[in-house]
Design a protein around this motif. Structure first.
Motif, PDB file in Angstrom:
ATOM      1  N   UNK A  14       0.838  -1.204   0.000  1.00  0.00           N
ATOM      2  CA  UNK A  14       0.000   0.000   0.000  1.00  0.00           C
ATOM      3  C   UNK A  14       0.873   1.254   0.000  1.00  0.00           C
ATOM      4  N   UNK A  15       1.875   1.275   0.889  1.00  0.00           N
ATOM      5  CA  UNK A  15       2.774   2.432   0.970  1.00  0.00           C
ATOM      6  C   UNK A  15       3.551   2.639  -0.330  1.00  0.00           C
ATOM      7  N   UNK A  16       3.894   1.535  -0.985  1.00  0.00           N
ATOM      8  CA  UNK A  16       4.642   1.611  -2.247  1.00  0.00           C
ATOM      9  C   UNK A  16       3.735   1.851  -3.453  1.00  0.00           C
ATOM     10  N   UNK A  17       2.439   1.924  -3.188  1.00  0.00           N
ATOM     11  CA  UNK A  17       1.455   2.140  -4.248  1.00  0.00           C
ATOM     12  C   UNK A  17       1.400   0.978  -5.241  1.00  0.00           C
ATOM     13  N   UNK A  18       1.660  -0.225  -4.764  1.00  0.00           N
ATOM     14  CA  UNK A  18       1.650  -1.394  -5.640  1.00  0.00           C
ATOM     15  C   UNK A  18       0.524  -2.370  -5.297  1.00  0.00           C
ATOM     16  N   UNK A  19      -0.373  -1.971  -4.421  1.00  0.00           N
ATOM     17  CA  UNK A  19      -1.509  -2.811  -4.057  1.00  0.00           C
ATOM     18  C   UNK A  19      -2.676  -2.436  -4.958  1.00  0.00           C
ATOM     19  N   UNK A  20      -3.309  -3.413  -5.541  1.00  0.00           N
ATOM     20  CA  UNK A  20      -4.400  -3.127  -6.482  1.00  0.00           C
ATOM     21  C   UNK A  20      -5.555  -2.412  -5.777  1.00  0.00           C
ATOM     22  N   UNK A  21      -6.279  -1.627  -6.549  1.00  0.00           N
ATOM     23  CA  UNK A  21      -7.411  -0.887  -5.972  1.00  0.00           C
ATOM     24  C   UNK A  21      -8.475  -1.847  -5.463  1.00  0.00           C
TER      25      UNK A  21
END
Length: 96
Positions: A14-21
């Motif tokens: 999530x912090x790395x912005x790599x978790x899917x919406x």
């Protein structure tokens, strides 16, 4: 694989912005806590607000058995403030 490791990985993604919406949405739907440190701080702040509403002040002493944890937290906030390491948004919250 433990649940704790999995939770930490979700937070990291999530912090790395790599978790899917879709995954974000699913985790949000169950009340997932993204930042456990921020959550803990807010819980203590809420406890302090309750204490102030009941007692009319924020002088929480660590040696009072029922307020030991809250008293330690209040003391830590004061120490952080004195050392100029308390975030400005938290100072604002505490002053409100």
């Amino acid at each position: 694989k433990s649940l704790g490791k999995w939770v930490n990985k979700q937070r990291m993604f999530y912090k790395r912005n790599t978790l899917s919406s879709n995954h974000i949405q699913q985790l949000n739907s169950i009340g997932f806590i993204w930042d456990h440190l921020e959550h803990a701080w807010n819980e203590r702040f809420d406890q302090l607000c309750t204490f102030k509403a009941q007692h009319g002040h924020c002088l929480v002493f660590q040696y009072e058995a029922q307020y030991t944890t809250l008293g330690r937290w209040v003391n830590q906030q004061r120490e952080s403030y004195k050392k100029n390491t308390l975030r400005s948004d938290r100072i604002q919250q505490l002053n409100s």
